[in-house]
Scaffold this motif. Structure first.
Motif, PDB file in Angstrom:
ATOM      1  N   ALA A  63       0.855  -1.188   0.000  1.00 12.07           N
ATOM      2  CA  ALA A  63       0.000   0.000   0.000  1.00 12.07           C
ATOM      3  C   ALA A  63       0.891   1.237   0.000  1.00 12.07           C
ATOM      4  CB  ALA A  63      -0.923  -0.011   1.216  1.00 12.07           C
ATOM      5  N   PHE A  64       0.405   2.308  -0.584  1.00 15.25           N
ATOM      6  CA  PHE A  64       1.254   3.444  -0.928  1.00 15.25           C
ATOM      7  C   PHE A  64       1.446   4.429   0.225  1.00 15.25           C
ATOM      8  CE2 PHE A  64      -1.221   2.329  -4.839  1.00 15.25           C
ATOM      9  CZ  PHE A  64      -0.194   1.684  -5.505  1.00 15.25           C
ATOM     10  N   VAL A  65       2.521   5.214   0.099  1.00 10.05           N
ATOM     11  CA  VAL A  65       2.805   6.324   1.008  1.00 10.05           C
ATOM     12  C   VAL A  65       2.887   7.598   0.175  1.00 10.05           C
ATOM     13  CG1 VAL A  65       4.443   7.318   2.649  1.00 10.05           C
ATOM     14  CG2 VAL A  65       4.045   4.842   2.620  1.00 10.05           C
ATOM     15  N   ASP A  66       2.079   8.586   0.506  1.00  9.35           N
ATOM     16  CA  ASP A  66       2.053   9.868  -0.212  1.00  9.35           C
ATOM     17  C   ASP A  66       2.674  10.919   0.699  1.00  9.35           C
ATOM     18  OD1 ASP A  66       1.545  11.839  -2.031  1.00  9.35           O
ATOM     19  OD2 ASP A  66      -0.569  11.350  -2.300  1.00  9.35           O
ATOM     20  N   LEU A  67       3.889  11.327   0.395  1.00  5.62           N
ATOM     21  CA  LEU A  67       4.702  12.121   1.315  1.00  5.62           C
ATOM     22  C   LEU A  67       4.433  13.617   1.259  1.00  5.62           C
ATOM     23  CD1 LEU A  67       7.035  12.011   3.387  1.00  5.62           C
ATOM     24  CD2 LEU A  67       8.636  12.078   1.460  1.00  5.62           C
ATOM     25  N   HIS A  68       3.777  14.092   0.204  1.00  4.34           N
ATOM     26  CA  HIS A  68       3.610  15.542   0.061  1.00  4.34           C
ATOM     27  C   HIS A  68       2.281  15.812  -0.628  1.00  4.34           C
ATOM     28  CE1 HIS A  68       5.544  19.654  -0.946  1.00  4.34           C
ATOM     29  NE2 HIS A  68       4.320  19.697  -1.459  1.00  4.34           N
ATOM     30  N   THR A  69       1.291  16.251   0.164  1.00  6.27           N
ATOM     31  CA  THR A  69      -0.018  16.610  -0.368  1.00  6.27           C
ATOM     32  C   THR A  69      -0.464  17.931   0.260  1.00  6.27           C
ATOM     33  OG1 THR A  69      -1.330  15.519   1.360  1.00  6.27           O
ATOM     34  CG2 THR A  69      -0.632  14.159  -0.505  1.00  6.27           C
ATOM     35  N   HIS A  70      -1.626  18.399  -0.194  1.00  7.21           N
ATOM     36  CA  HIS A  70      -2.248  19.597   0.367  1.00  7.21           C
ATOM     37  C   HIS A  70      -3.742  19.312   0.543  1.00  7.21           C
ATOM     38  CE1 HIS A  70       1.176  22.456  -0.172  1.00  7.21           C
ATOM     39  NE2 HIS A  70       1.506  21.584  -1.113  1.00  7.21           N
ATOM     40  N   LEU A  71      -4.073  18.556   1.584  1.00  3.89           N
ATOM     41  CA  LEU A  71      -5.461  18.183   1.797  1.00  3.89           C
ATOM     42  C   LEU A  71      -6.354  19.386   2.075  1.00  3.89           C
ATOM     43  CD1 LEU A  71      -5.030  15.001   4.049  1.00  3.89           C
ATOM     44  CD2 LEU A  71      -5.310  15.101   1.562  1.00  3.89           C
ATOM     45  N   ASP A  72      -5.773  20.467   2.603  1.00  4.79           N
ATOM     46  CA  ASP A  72      -6.592  21.647   2.919  1.00  4.79           C
ATOM     47  C   ASP A  72      -6.959  22.451   1.682  1.00  4.79           C
ATOM     48  OD1 ASP A  72      -3.957  22.439   2.486  1.00  4.79           O
ATOM     49  OD2 ASP A  72      -3.969  23.980   4.046  1.00  4.79           O
ATOM     50  N   LYS A  73      -6.194  22.324   0.603  1.00  6.79           N
ATOM     51  CA  LYS A  73      -6.483  23.048  -0.639  1.00  6.79           C
ATOM     52  C   LYS A  73      -7.363  22.249  -1.599  1.00  6.79           C
ATOM     53  CE  LYS A  73      -2.197  25.795  -1.176  1.00  6.79           C
ATOM     54  NZ  LYS A  73      -1.388  25.358  -0.045  1.00  6.79           N
ATOM     55  N   GLY A  74      -7.405  20.947  -1.421  1.00  8.46           N
ATOM     56  CA  GLY A  74      -7.968  20.063  -2.430  1.00  8.46           C
ATOM     57  C   GLY A  74      -9.379  20.401  -2.854  1.00  8.46           C
ATOM     58  N   HIS A  75      -9.621  20.268  -4.163  1.00  6.59           N
ATOM     59  CA  HIS A  75     -10.956  20.307  -4.766  1.00  6.59           C
ATOM     60  C   HIS A  75     -11.609  21.682  -4.792  1.00  6.59           C
ATOM     61  CE1 HIS A  75     -10.772  15.961  -5.041  1.00  6.59           C
ATOM     62  NE2 HIS A  75     -10.353  15.950  -3.791  1.00  6.59           N
ATOM     63  N   ILE A  76     -10.821  22.752  -4.667  1.00  7.69           N
ATOM     64  CA  ILE A  76     -11.435  24.086  -4.719  1.00  7.69           C
ATOM     65  C   ILE A  76     -11.491  24.659  -6.134  1.00  7.69           C
ATOM     66  CG2 ILE A  76     -10.710  24.603  -2.358  1.00  7.69           C
ATOM     67  CD1 ILE A  76      -8.597  26.501  -3.506  1.00  7.69           C
ATOM     68  N   THR A  77     -10.875  23.996  -7.110  1.00  4.97           N
ATOM     69  CA  THR A  77     -10.853  24.534  -8.469  1.00  4.97           C
ATOM     70  C   THR A  77     -12.241  24.868  -9.027  1.00  4.97           C
ATOM     71  OG1 THR A  77      -8.709  23.636  -9.114  1.00  4.97           O
ATOM     72  CG2 THR A  77     -10.286  23.974 -10.869  1.00  4.97           C
ATOM     73  N   PRO A  78     -13.274  24.043  -8.809  1.00  4.08           N
ATOM     74  CA  PRO A  78     -14.577  24.398  -9.386  1.00  4.08           C
ATOM     75  C   PRO A  78     -15.095  25.762  -8.937  1.00  4.08           C
ATOM     76  CG  PRO A  78     -14.563  22.091  -8.733  1.00  4.08           C
ATOM     77  CD  PRO A  78     -13.291  22.695  -8.198  1.00  4.08           C
ATOM     78  N   ARG A  79     -14.763  26.187  -7.726  1.00  2.00           N
ATOM     79  CA  ARG A  79     -15.250  27.497  -7.280  1.00  2.00           C
ATOM     80  C   ARG A  79     -14.178  28.583  -7.394  1.00  2.00           C
ATOM     81  NH1 ARG A  79     -15.626  26.058  -0.860  1.00  2.00           N
ATOM     82  NH2 ARG A  79     -13.441  26.477  -0.327  1.00  2.00           N
ATOM     83  N   ARG A  80     -12.905  28.179  -7.531  1.00  2.00           N
ATOM     84  CA  ARG A  80     -11.831  29.169  -7.594  1.00  2.00           C
ATOM     85  C   ARG A  80     -10.737  28.684  -8.555  1.00  2.00           C
ATOM     86  NH1 ARG A  80     -12.324  34.259  -5.245  1.00  2.00           N
ATOM     87  NH2 ARG A  80     -13.246  33.175  -3.455  1.00  2.00           N
TER      88      ARG A  80
END
Length: 430
Positions: A63-80
């Motif tokens: 199972a994978f390890v994702d070392l660098h993400t931005h969960l707080d920014k995710g999925h805002i493109t549709p509104r911004r």
């Protein structure tokens, strides 16, 4: 999210597992949530009460390890959305959206959606950066702590405080962020690229992390400007101070366009300092060298091979997901690996390709100090991803949407969440 509870014993027959020089055929027995035995194919026969999964020569991964993400920014493109696809366009769009919308309910809902995506794809550990310029740190860190507790046992979570270079110059602010990070068990970070006072900003972050016993995780040289030398400055500061915590540098884009001797000297200094590197190929490809009405001339990706050859631990990670810094992505580390191989030309020599698989598993697990080690060894957690692909060519030619995700020895039936779930939150529909 429901899981298979039919058996505490499972036999995966005829799998193929990656190693340093290629892929090895193997049978894998899972007992009580751990890998019990890895043996030659055909050597393990089903036992009473054991569920059998025939991998049919398919590649089996930890199972994978994702070392660098931005969960707080995710999925805002549709509104911004990013108005022009540029780095500054992204920076300004995120800033405006954060001020207007990032209350606790908004951040938590988007984090939850992102974590469901990652879990369904087979990720077991994630480190996220959290925009932490006051007053956002008082909102996002408690939300993260709640998500970390709720997701324990499914995805192991870490967080890093992210601030901009101007904030990093404010010693009082850096001290406040260090105390926040200490309270929540995170690491200290910042974004430093082309900047006249980069040395001062980096010194403030390194010194604060040292005083509070924190690890460092910085965005460094996310630029195509050869004047951006923050990676060298960071290495020098770590060596000069004897900083003893873990140090991770992300992006390091400008390293790829330095003259040969300059690049070699920087890499040697990074290795001496014990700095690990995480590359974010999809986001860097998206942002770097973007100019209006022009075709980009370079890929934006750091010197992966050269760093690794120098003994530096190199990881690959998702970075942003459907936000102004990267309009796409789904926290799918198999996609990250596939695109990294293509972007970085990691497919040759063929006997070295399998070793790059560790860049989304054991290497980032060690870098971050996750409890989950992301290895395929007897005694390790039975957290696996089983694919139908028999070769790297097959693996990287399709999304592997029919992969089987196994956690604690049981098949996970979690499905990807529907984007329609976010319509009300984002206030938009297609």
């Amino acid at each position: 999210m429901t899981n298979d509870t039919t058996s505490t014993k499972r036999l995966i027959r005829k799998g193929r597992i990656p190693g340093k020089t290629g892929f090895s055929p193997a049978d894998i027995r899972l007992v009580d949530g751990v890998i019990d035995t890895i043996a030659a194919p055909g050597s393990l026969t089903p036992e009473d009460g054991e569920t059998v999964l025939d991998a049919d020569d398919g590649i089996v991964l930890p199972a994978f390890v994702d070392l660098h993400t931005h969960l707080d920014k995710g999925h805002i493109t549709p509104r911004r959305p990013n108005p022009d696809g540029s780095f500054m366009g992204a920076l300004n769009a995120v800033s405006a959206d954060r001020v207007a919308n990032w209350n606790a309910a908004d951040v938590e809902a988007r984090m939850e959606f992102a974590l469901r995506c990652a879990y369904a794809h087979g990720t077991a550990a994630i480190r996220t950066h959290l925009d932490s310029a006051p007053p956002q740190h008082e909102i996002s860190w408690p939300v993260f702590a709640r998500k970390r507790e709720e997701w324990a046992g499914r995805i192991e979570l870490q967080a890093t405080a992210l601030c901009g270079p101007d904030h990093a110059l404010d010693k009082a602010l850096v001290e406040e962020l260090a105390r926040t990070v200490k309270t929540y068990g995170g690491s200290l970070g910042g974004a430093i690229s082309v900047f006249d006072r980069a040395g001062e900003a980096i010194a403030n972050l390194v010194d604060a992390a040292g005083r509070h016993g924190l690890d460092l995780d910085l965005h460094i040289d996310e630029s195509g400007d050869t004047a951006s030398r923050s990676l060298s400055i960071l290495a020098d500061r770590v060596i000069e101070t004897g900083f003893s915590g873990r140090v991770l540098a992300g992006h390091c884009c400008s390293l790829a366009i330095l003259a040969g001797e300059d690049a070699k000297a920087t890499i040697a200094r990074v290795a001496e300092a014990g700095i690990d590197i995480v590359s974010l190929p999809m986001c860097n490809l998206y942002l770097q060298d973007r100019r209006p009405e022009e075709t980009p001339r370079w890929r934006g990706v750091t010197l992966l091979r050269e760093l690794k050859a120098a003994g530096v631990a190199v990881s690959l990670a998702s970075d942003n997901t459907r936000d102004p810094f990267y309009a796409y992505g789904d926290l799918d580390m198999l996609e990250v690996l596939r695109e990294s191989v293509r972007i970085g030309h990691l497919d040759h020599p063929e006997d070295k390709l399998a070793d790059w698989f560790s860049a989304v598993a054991a290497v980032p697990a060690r870098t971050a100090g996750f409890a989950y080690g992301a290895t395929l060894l007897a005694g390790a957690p039975a957290d696996l991803v089983v694919t139908r692909a028999r070769t790297p060519g097959e693996l990287f030619s399709r999304p592997q949407s029919d992969r089987t995700v196994i956690r604690a020895g049981k098949v996970v039936s979690a499905k990807l969440p529907d984007y329609r779930e976010l319509d009300t939150l984002l206030g938009v529909t297609p």
